[in-house]
Design a protein around this motif. Structure first.
Motif, PDB file in Angstrom:
ATOM      1  N   GLY A   8      30.819   8.063  50.556  1.00 12.79           N
ATOM      2  CA  GLY A   8      30.566   9.107  51.613  1.00 12.79           C
ATOM      3  C   GLY A   8      31.387   8.987  52.573  1.00 12.79           C
ATOM      4  N   PHE A   9      31.485  10.313  53.598  1.00 13.20           N
ATOM      5  CA  PHE A   9      32.310  10.461  54.661  1.00 13.20           C
ATOM      6  C   PHE A   9      31.665   9.499  55.461  1.00 13.20           C
ATOM      7  N   MET A  10      32.642   8.887  56.732  1.00 16.25           N
ATOM      8  CA  MET A  10      32.306   7.982  57.679  1.00 16.25           C
ATOM      9  C   MET A  10      31.160   8.989  58.503  1.00 16.25           C
ATOM     10  N   GLY A  11      30.259   7.820  59.021  1.00 14.66           N
ATOM     11  CA  GLY A  11      29.201   8.750  59.802  1.00 14.66           C
ATOM     12  C   GLY A  11      27.873   9.093  59.048  1.00 14.66           C
ATOM     13  N   THR A  12      28.077   8.998  57.639  1.00 16.84           N
ATOM     14  CA  THR A  12      26.891   9.325  56.940  1.00 16.84           C
ATOM     15  C   THR A  12      25.824   8.448  56.802  1.00 16.84           C
ATOM     16  N   GLY A  13      26.024   7.186  57.181  1.00 17.84           N
ATOM     17  CA  GLY A  13      25.032   6.191  57.211  1.00 17.84           C
ATOM     18  C   GLY A  13      25.059   5.113  56.098  1.00 17.84           C
ATOM     19  N   LYS A  14      26.210   5.128  55.582  1.00 16.94           N
ATOM     20  CA  LYS A  14      26.574   4.074  54.268  1.00 16.94           C
ATOM     21  C   LYS A  14      26.134   2.713  54.849  1.00 16.94           C
ATOM     22  N   ALA A 102      26.423  14.416  54.862  1.00 13.81           N
ATOM     23  CA  ALA A 102      25.882  15.030  56.370  1.00 13.81           C
ATOM     24  C   ALA A 102      26.858  16.158  56.600  1.00 13.81           C
ATOM     25  N   SER A 103      26.246  17.205  57.503  1.00  4.18           N
ATOM     26  CA  SER A 103      26.951  18.198  57.877  1.00  4.18           C
ATOM     27  C   SER A 103      28.163  17.790  58.999  1.00  4.18           C
ATOM     28  N   PRO A 104      29.174  18.401  59.098  1.00  6.26           N
ATOM     29  CA  PRO A 104      30.265  18.157  59.928  1.00  6.26           C
ATOM     30  C   PRO A 104      29.881  17.886  61.165  1.00  6.26           C
ATOM     31  N   ASP A 105      29.099  18.941  61.777  1.00  5.94           N
ATOM     32  CA  ASP A 105      28.618  18.972  63.082  1.00  5.94           C
ATOM     33  C   ASP A 105      27.620  17.618  63.407  1.00  5.94           C
ATOM     34  N   VAL A 106      27.121  17.096  62.442  1.00  6.61           N
ATOM     35  CA  VAL A 106      26.022  15.916  62.515  1.00  6.61           C
ATOM     36  C   VAL A 106      27.047  14.788  62.575  1.00  6.61           C
ATOM     37  N   LYS A 142      31.290  13.073  42.652  1.00  8.86           N
ATOM     38  CA  LYS A 142      31.116  12.216  41.518  1.00  8.86           C
ATOM     39  C   LYS A 142      30.102  11.048  41.480  1.00  8.86           C
ATOM     40  N   GLY A 143      29.392  10.999  42.571  1.00  6.83           N
ATOM     41  CA  GLY A 143      28.402  10.064  42.736  1.00  6.83           C
ATOM     42  C   GLY A 143      27.235  10.455  41.745  1.00  6.83           C
ATOM     43  N   ASP A 144      26.331   9.502  41.251  1.00  8.86           N
ATOM     44  CA  ASP A 144      25.149   9.401  40.397  1.00  8.86           C
ATOM     45  C   ASP A 144      24.178   9.891  41.137  1.00  8.86           C
ATOM     46  N   ILE A 145      23.888   9.717  42.436  1.00 11.52           N
ATOM     47  CA  ILE A 145      23.025  10.283  43.442  1.00 11.52           C
ATOM     48  C   ILE A 145      23.776  10.828  44.541  1.00 11.52           C
ATOM     49  N   ILE A 146      23.126  12.040  44.886  1.00 11.20           N
ATOM     50  CA  ILE A 146      23.864  12.618  46.079  1.00 11.20           C
ATOM     51  C   ILE A 146      22.383  13.112  47.124  1.00 11.20           C
ATOM     52  N   ILE A 147      22.496  12.337  48.394  1.00  6.27           N
ATOM     53  CA  ILE A 147      21.568  12.659  49.191  1.00  6.27           C
ATOM     54  C   ILE A 147      22.107  12.815  50.559  1.00  6.27           C
ATOM     55  N   ASP A 148      21.349  13.925  51.295  1.00  5.95           N
ATOM     56  CA  ASP A 148      21.887  14.573  52.410  1.00  5.95           C
ATOM     57  C   ASP A 148      21.235  13.544  53.591  1.00  5.95           C
ATOM     58  N   THR A 149      21.951  12.956  54.386  1.00  3.42           N
ATOM     59  CA  THR A 149      21.243  12.225  55.677  1.00  3.42           C
ATOM     60  C   THR A 149      21.300  12.866  56.966  1.00  3.42           C
ATOM     61  N   PRO A 154      16.096   7.115  58.396  1.00  6.87           N
ATOM     62  CA  PRO A 154      16.810   6.103  57.443  1.00  6.87           C
ATOM     63  C   PRO A 154      15.566   5.798  56.420  1.00  6.87           C
ATOM     64  N   GLU A 155      14.307   5.358  56.937  1.00  8.61           N
ATOM     65  CA  GLU A 155      13.222   4.805  55.969  1.00  8.61           C
ATOM     66  C   GLU A 155      12.903   5.860  54.970  1.00  8.61           C
ATOM     67  N   ILE A 156      13.015   7.324  55.462  1.00  5.96           N
ATOM     68  CA  ILE A 156      12.872   8.402  54.576  1.00  5.96           C
ATOM     69  C   ILE A 156      13.801   8.469  53.539  1.00  5.96           C
ATOM     70  N   ILE A 157      15.168   8.209  53.950  1.00 11.20           N
ATOM     71  CA  ILE A 157      16.246   8.332  52.845  1.00 11.20           C
ATOM     72  C   ILE A 157      15.969   7.331  51.970  1.00 11.20           C
ATOM     73  N   VAL A 158      15.809   6.212  52.396  1.00 17.81           N
ATOM     74  CA  VAL A 158      15.903   4.783  51.670  1.00 17.81           C
ATOM     75  C   VAL A 158      14.583   5.210  50.351  1.00 17.81           C
ATOM     76  N   GLY A 159      13.379   5.832  50.888  1.00 18.26           N
ATOM     77  CA  GLY A 159      12.328   6.040  49.855  1.00 18.26           C
ATOM     78  C   GLY A 159      12.946   7.079  48.792  1.00 18.26           C
ATOM     79  N   GLU A 160      13.841   8.066  49.320  1.00 13.40           N
ATOM     80  CA  GLU A 160      14.391   9.225  48.228  1.00 13.40           C
ATOM     81  C   GLU A 160      15.299   8.497  47.282  1.00 13.40           C
ATOM     82  N   ILE A 161      16.132   7.378  47.668  1.00 13.62           N
ATOM     83  CA  ILE A 161      16.809   6.817  46.977  1.00 13.62           C
ATOM     84  C   ILE A 161      16.082   5.817  46.100  1.00 13.62           C
ATOM     85  N   LEU A 162      15.379   5.122  46.503  1.00 11.56           N
ATOM     86  CA  LEU A 162      14.651   4.278  45.661  1.00 11.56           C
ATOM     87  C   LEU A 162      13.926   5.144  44.544  1.00 11.56           C
TER      88      LEU A 162
END
Length: 175
Positions: A8-14, A102-106, A142-149, A154-162
């Motif tokens: 993902g783009f820089m700043g998305t929380g990787k 994530a959005s460009p503004d974020v 091309k990712g297998d899973i795509i998540i908006d951060t 972070p804990e909510i995002i982790v839950g979605e990914i799991l």
């Protein structure tokens, strides 16, 4: 278990999200940019400045191949790793790819004071973020899973990914 790659783009929380996922799954964690910096004994900014982007991308491919051959890692990648088709192929063949968006503004708000981002050291970083995101979008999807951060903690995002990873383990998703 195969590797799990965060793209993902820089700043998305990787980095943040991948560390949390590694903890939840009891897997090893690594950051490709950190590996490159250790190998070269220089920062990413210094490598870009002294050797250029092509040199950096070659180093990135080398360390990716090394990690791909090991397995059992959650890997935080650099934002531009996807622009080299072979890198995407290596990740697809050795694990699951999770794209964080994530959005460009974020992203701008998250990175506006970060001097360690060589591609954003330009007069108008927000325009550059938009340009690079547009340019890289065909690779990021091309990712297998795509998540908006953009807005969740972070804990909510982790839950979605799991949940998504579990679906794939149980044969309800595709890899």
């Amino acid at each position: 278990m195969d590797n799990i790659y965060f793209i993902g783009f820089m700043g998305t929380g990787k980095t943040t999200i991948s560390k949390l996922i590694a903890d939840h799954l009891n897997m090893k964690w690594t950051d490709l940019d950190d590996m490159i910096q250790q190998k070269e004994k220089k920062t990413v900014v210094e490598i870009f400045r002294e050797n250029g982007e092509e040199y950096f991308r070659n180093l990135e491919k080398e360390v990716l191949k090394d990690v791909a051959g090991k397995g059992g890692y959650v890997v935080s990648t650099g934002g531009g790793i996807v622009i080299v088709d072979e890198n995407v192929k290596i990740m697809k063949e050795s694990g699951l790819i999770i794209t964080l968006v994530a959005s460009p503004d974020v992203i701008y708000v998250r990175l506006k004071d970060d001097q360690s981002r060589p591609l954003l050291q330009v007069p108008n970083p927000l325009d550059e973020i938009k340009r690079l995101m547009y340019e890289r979008a065909p690779f990021y999807i091309k990712g297998d899973i795509i998540i908006d951060t953009s807005f969740d903690e972070p804990e909510i995002i982790v839950g979605e990914i799991l949940k998504e990873i579990e679906k794939r383990k149980n044969g309800k998703g595709t890899c």
